[in-house]
Design a protein around this motif. Sequence first.
Motif, PDB file in Angstrom:
ATOM      1  N   GLU A 199       0.838  -1.217   0.000  1.00  9.78           N
ATOM      2  CA  GLU A 199       0.000   0.000   0.000  1.00  9.78           C
ATOM      3  C   GLU A 199       0.866   1.257   0.000  1.00  9.78           C
ATOM      4  O   GLU A 199       0.528   2.254  -0.651  1.00  9.78           O
ATOM      5  CB  GLU A 199      -0.903  -0.012   1.247  1.00  9.78           C
ATOM      6  CG  GLU A 199      -2.023  -1.039   1.190  1.00  9.78           C
ATOM      7  CD  GLU A 199      -2.816  -1.073   2.490  1.00  9.78           C
ATOM      8  OE1 GLU A 199      -2.692  -0.121   3.303  1.00  9.78           O
ATOM      9  OE2 GLU A 199      -3.548  -2.055   2.710  1.00  9.78           O
ATOM     10  N   PHE A 200       1.986   1.218   0.734  1.00 15.24           N
ATOM     11  CA  PHE A 200       2.886   2.379   0.798  1.00 15.24           C
ATOM     12  C   PHE A 200       3.438   2.722  -0.583  1.00 15.24           C
ATOM     13  O   PHE A 200       3.429   3.876  -1.002  1.00 15.24           O
ATOM     14  CB  PHE A 200       4.039   2.086   1.755  1.00 15.24           C
ATOM     15  CG  PHE A 200       5.090   3.167   1.822  1.00 15.24           C
ATOM     16  CD1 PHE A 200       4.908   4.272   2.635  1.00 15.24           C
ATOM     17  CD2 PHE A 200       6.243   3.090   1.037  1.00 15.24           C
ATOM     18  CE1 PHE A 200       5.867   5.275   2.690  1.00 15.24           C
ATOM     19  CE2 PHE A 200       7.192   4.096   1.081  1.00 15.24           C
ATOM     20  CZ  PHE A 200       7.012   5.196   1.904  1.00 15.24           C
ATOM     21  N   TYR A 201       3.900   1.700  -1.317  1.00 15.34           N
ATOM     22  CA  TYR A 201       4.520   1.948  -2.617  1.00 15.34           C
ATOM     23  C   TYR A 201       3.500   2.157  -3.734  1.00 15.34           C
ATOM     24  O   TYR A 201       3.845   2.740  -4.774  1.00 15.34           O
ATOM     25  CB  TYR A 201       5.451   0.799  -2.983  1.00 15.34           C
ATOM     26  CG  TYR A 201       6.781   0.869  -2.264  1.00 15.34           C
ATOM     27  CD1 TYR A 201       7.627   1.971  -2.418  1.00 15.34           C
ATOM     28  CD2 TYR A 201       7.213  -0.174  -1.450  1.00 15.34           C
ATOM     29  CE1 TYR A 201       8.851   2.030  -1.770  1.00 15.34           C
ATOM     30  CE2 TYR A 201       8.448  -0.136  -0.805  1.00 15.34           C
ATOM     31  CZ  TYR A 201       9.247   0.981  -0.970  1.00 15.34           C
ATOM     32  OH  TYR A 201      10.471   1.042  -0.334  1.00 15.34           O
ATOM     33  N   SER A 202       2.282   1.697  -3.540  1.00 19.19           N
ATOM     34  CA  SER A 202       1.287   1.810  -4.617  1.00 19.19           C
ATOM     35  C   SER A 202       0.421   3.062  -4.487  1.00 19.19           C
ATOM     36  O   SER A 202      -0.560   3.215  -5.205  1.00 19.19           O
ATOM     37  CB  SER A 202       0.404   0.565  -4.658  1.00 19.19           C
ATOM     38  OG  SER A 202      -0.282   0.398  -3.423  1.00 19.19           O
ATOM     39  N   ARG A 203       0.788   3.945  -3.562  1.00 17.50           N
ATOM     40  CA  ARG A 203       0.018   5.188  -3.400  1.00 17.50           C
ATOM     41  C   ARG A 203       0.043   6.014  -4.680  1.00 17.50           C
ATOM     42  O   ARG A 203       1.051   6.098  -5.357  1.00 17.50           O
ATOM     43  CB  ARG A 203       0.618   6.036  -2.267  1.00 17.50           C
ATOM     44  CG  ARG A 203       0.257   5.508  -0.888  1.00 17.50           C
ATOM     45  CD  ARG A 203       0.927   6.315   0.211  1.00 17.50           C
ATOM     46  NE  ARG A 203       2.371   6.197   0.168  1.00 17.50           N
ATOM     47  CZ  ARG A 203       3.194   7.217  -0.063  1.00 17.50           C
ATOM     48  NH1 ARG A 203       2.715   8.415  -0.295  1.00 17.50           N
ATOM     49  NH2 ARG A 203       4.503   7.035  -0.077  1.00 17.50           N
TER      50      ARG A 203
END
Length: 203
Positions: A199-203
């Motif tokens: 989720e952090f990288y796909s923001r």
Amino acid sequence: MSKRIQAKYKIDRRMGENIWGRSKSPVNAREYGPGQHGQRRKGKISDFGLQLRAKQKLKGYYGNITEKQFRRYYNEADRRKGDTGENLIGILECRLDAIVYRAKFVPTVFAARQFVNHGHVLVNGRRCNIPSALLRPGDVVEVREKAREIPMVIEAGQSPERDVPEYVSVEGLKATFVRVPSLDEVPYPVVMEPNLVVEFYSR
């Protein structure tokens, strides 16, 4: 070769968890964070804060992985079929230094990196000094003959602190990487949340 630029146990204290499960961790005695304001009451963490924390914890666990390198692992995990979080864990566990650590040739992830860097390890009979080299199932990792009497190696093998996971088969100072593990097979001392990292990288 990346250089560790911070005290490793500071990561433990910042996270408030003993992420390597070691008896020496200062978190065992001081559960608050490091620094002047470490004992202040903690406020509510935002969703972004939780994601960032999960990323820092997972990246920190594997030692001196740079942000650029870790992002590259995420991109590769995202490119592969299947669950991206599971893929990321699988890639991290394929690293040579991770397997050296899992096989109990050395006591810590940081020691594993140094051990490989110093050329003490053979992969499929050939010397390899690249800690980030990714292994494939069936690859054989062995401690070189002249490194077998190093006190650290002897002590690590006799330590009751960790068990060798099922995806690594060990005979003496020779280990075979059996298969790429799933998240529930990896013996993390604390709960890792690769879904939050995704989720952090796909923001």
